[in-house]
Design a protein around this motif. Structure first.
Motif, short mmCIF file in Angstrom:
data_model
loop_
_atom_site.label_atom_id
_atom_site.label_comp_id
_atom_site.label_asym_id
_atom_site.label_seq_id
_atom_site.Cartn_x
_atom_site.Cartn_y
_atom_site.Cartn_z
N GLN A 89 0.83 -1.20 0.00
CA GLN A 89 0.00 0.00 0.00
C GLN A 89 0.86 1.25 0.00
OE1 GLN A 89 -3.04 -0.04 -0.56
NE2 GLN A 89 -4.06 1.76 0.25
N HIS A 140 -6.59 5.28 3.86
CA HIS A 140 -5.91 4.23 3.09
C HIS A 140 -4.46 4.60 2.78
CE1 HIS A 140 -7.28 6.64 -0.31
NE2 HIS A 140 -8.52 6.28 -0.13
N GLU A 320 -8.52 -4.05 6.85
CA GLU A 320 -8.39 -2.67 6.40
C GLU A 320 -8.54 -1.70 7.58
OE1 GLU A 320 -7.90 -1.56 3.06
OE2 GLU A 320 -7.39 -3.68 2.80
N ASN A 324 -4.80 -0.25 7.38
CA ASN A 324 -4.82 0.61 6.20
C ASN A 324 -5.46 1.96 6.47
OD1 ASN A 324 -4.15 1.09 3.52
ND2 ASN A 324 -6.11 0.35 2.75
N GLU A 326 -8.19 2.90 7.87
CA GLU A 326 -9.63 2.94 7.57
C GLU A 326 -10.41 2.69 8.86
OE1 GLU A 326 -11.08 3.59 4.71
OE2 GLU A 326 -9.88 2.85 3.03
N TRP A 329 -14.08 1.46 8.69
CA TRP A 329 -14.34 0.36 7.76
C TRP A 329 -15.21 -0.73 8.41
CZ3 TRP A 329 -11.99 -0.84 2.79
CH2 TRP A 329 -12.13 -2.15 2.38
N GLU A 387 -11.76 -5.72 -0.98
CA GLU A 387 -12.58 -4.77 -1.72
C GLU A 387 -12.45 -5.00 -3.22
OE1 GLU A 387 -13.23 0.06 -1.97
OE2 GLU A 387 -11.79 -0.78 -0.59
#
Length: 409
Positions: A89, A140, A320, A324, A326, A329, A387
């Motif tokens: 990422q 993200h 996530e 990440n 989030e 989420w 996702e």
């Protein structure tokens, strides 16, 4: 033939040199390797090692995604997977940032010229304050988030997002990065062929990638995309002009817009809700209801609720939240969205979840020579994990605002 899994060029997109393009292609391939090779290995690790150890220690089997996480975080294979995912990422954004930084003055000038070439409106109000759930962290892991500006008329984070999210999706957003919008548009064409909205609002549009298919399907409609990020909507406005489409954009919060009551026939969003907050979501639903005309539709394309899947899949997708940036989420997927829609004023009988088959999957199947029937069968496969795992479709929440007679009753 158009390569479905390579991003199509357009006038606003940052141009990569050979070294930058190689780095970017590596990051896309690396993410693909993680999804196709490392991710499937988590299931046997859990079943043969982690679940047994958890039961030995606790005298019971793991009951939910939290129990599964408690067992998995100490396993070296999961640690390897999670670390690789986070590294990938960060690498993908870094691989694009070089292109953006190198040509930012040219990107800004190009955006100005493109915006000047269209009659569509661009509204950037003075003194606008983006919500803290967007600015408190780089969602993200995208450097700068959606709202940071480094110079006048900045479009840097818009350009970064446009290229970066394509790499993040491993090509599954399609060559124009518009698969979510195109998938919802195809859903509308199939299931509501007589629906002809005059005005359309895309909430949380970022760079307008999912907004444009609505203008293509409904060319006579007045289409607006709004987002809290100024650089994003500047870039979106220029990007739409580069595609030859007149779409209006404004820096505005989906929680409280400046549009009149009953102004739109269709209000949509695409992966917006999970990047808001528990307090914001009810306001967004209420605002969608306010600006919709009687009989109008609200369609939010986002992530499947957790109650539609088994605990292990919940655990996989909830990574996530943990790794990440989030934070909403997982919490968003636990919320009763149908109840939220009802509270906002929609009739519960007119609110439902459905799946919009991924347009890019249908295109890929058709491109290989399959029939339309076979193409749709590919697209309607069960959504699996991640996702952009890929699965086969986008989860959509659909609500119709009651007609005036029904509202009066």
């Amino acid at each position: 033939m158009l390569n479905t899994f390579q991003q199509a060029d357009h006038p606003a997109l940052p141009k990569a040199n050979a070294d930058e393009a190689a780095r970017q292609e590596f990051t896309k391939s690396f993410k693909g390797f993680i999804q196709s090779t490392l991710l499937p290995g988590l299931t046997p690790i859990y079943q043969t090692r982690v679940a047994r150890q958890f039961e030995k220690e606790h005298g019971r089997a793991p009951a939910d995604r939290r129990d599964i996480r408690n067992g998995m975080v100490g396993d070296i294979y999961f640690q390897h997977y999670a670390a690789a995912n986070r590294i990938a990422q960060e690498l993908l954004w870094e691989s694009v940032n070089g292109s953006v930084d190198r040509q930012l003055p040219e990107l800004i000038e190009q955006a100005r010229a493109l915006s000047a070439s269209t009659k569509a409106q661009l509204v950037i109000p003075e003194g606008f304050t983006p919500p803290r759930y967007v600015t408190a962290l780089d969602i993200h892991c995208m450097p700068g988030g959606y709202c940071s500006e480094v110079c006048e008329d900045d479009v840097s984070v818009g350009a970064l997002y446009d290229r970066g999210v394509y790499l993040y999706s491993m090509g599954y957003t399609g060559p124009n990065n518009d698969d979510m919008g195109r998938s919802v548009v195809n859903y509308i064409k199939r299931h509501m062929p007589d629906f002809k909205p005059r005005r359309i609002l895309d909430m949380g549009c970022t760079v307008g990638h999912s907004t444009l298919p609505y203008k293509e399907l409904f060319p006579e409609a007045e289409v607006w995309g709004i987002d809290v990020g100024g650089p994003c909507v500047r870039y979106a406005h220029a990007r739409a002009a580069g595609f030859g489409l007149e779409v209006n954009y404004a820096q505005m919060s989906a929680e409280e817009t400046t549009f009149p009551d009953a102004h739109f026939d269709l209000v949509v969003s695409h992966i917006l809700l999970h990047e808001t907050s528990g307090k914001a979501m009810p306001k967004i639903f209420a605002e969608a209801h306010r600006v919709l005309a009687p009989g109008g539709l609200m369609i939010h394309a986002d992530l499947p609720p957790f109650d539609l899947m088994d605990p292990f899949t919940q655990f996989i997708l909830d990574n996530e939240t943990w790794y990440n940036n989030e934070p909403f989420w997982g919490a968003m997927r636990d919320m009763d969205q149908i109840a939220l829609a009802e509270k906002a004023g929609f009739d519960r009988a007119d609110v439902k979840f459905d799946t919009a088959p991924m347009a890019v999957m249908e295109f890929a199947a058709a491109a290989e020579g399959y029939s339309q029937e076979a193409s749709e069968a590919v697209a309607e496969r069960e959504f699996t994990a991640g996702e952009f795992a890929p699965g086969g479709g986008w989860e959509v929440l659909i609500a119709r605002k009651p007609l005036e007679k029904q509202m009066a009753a």
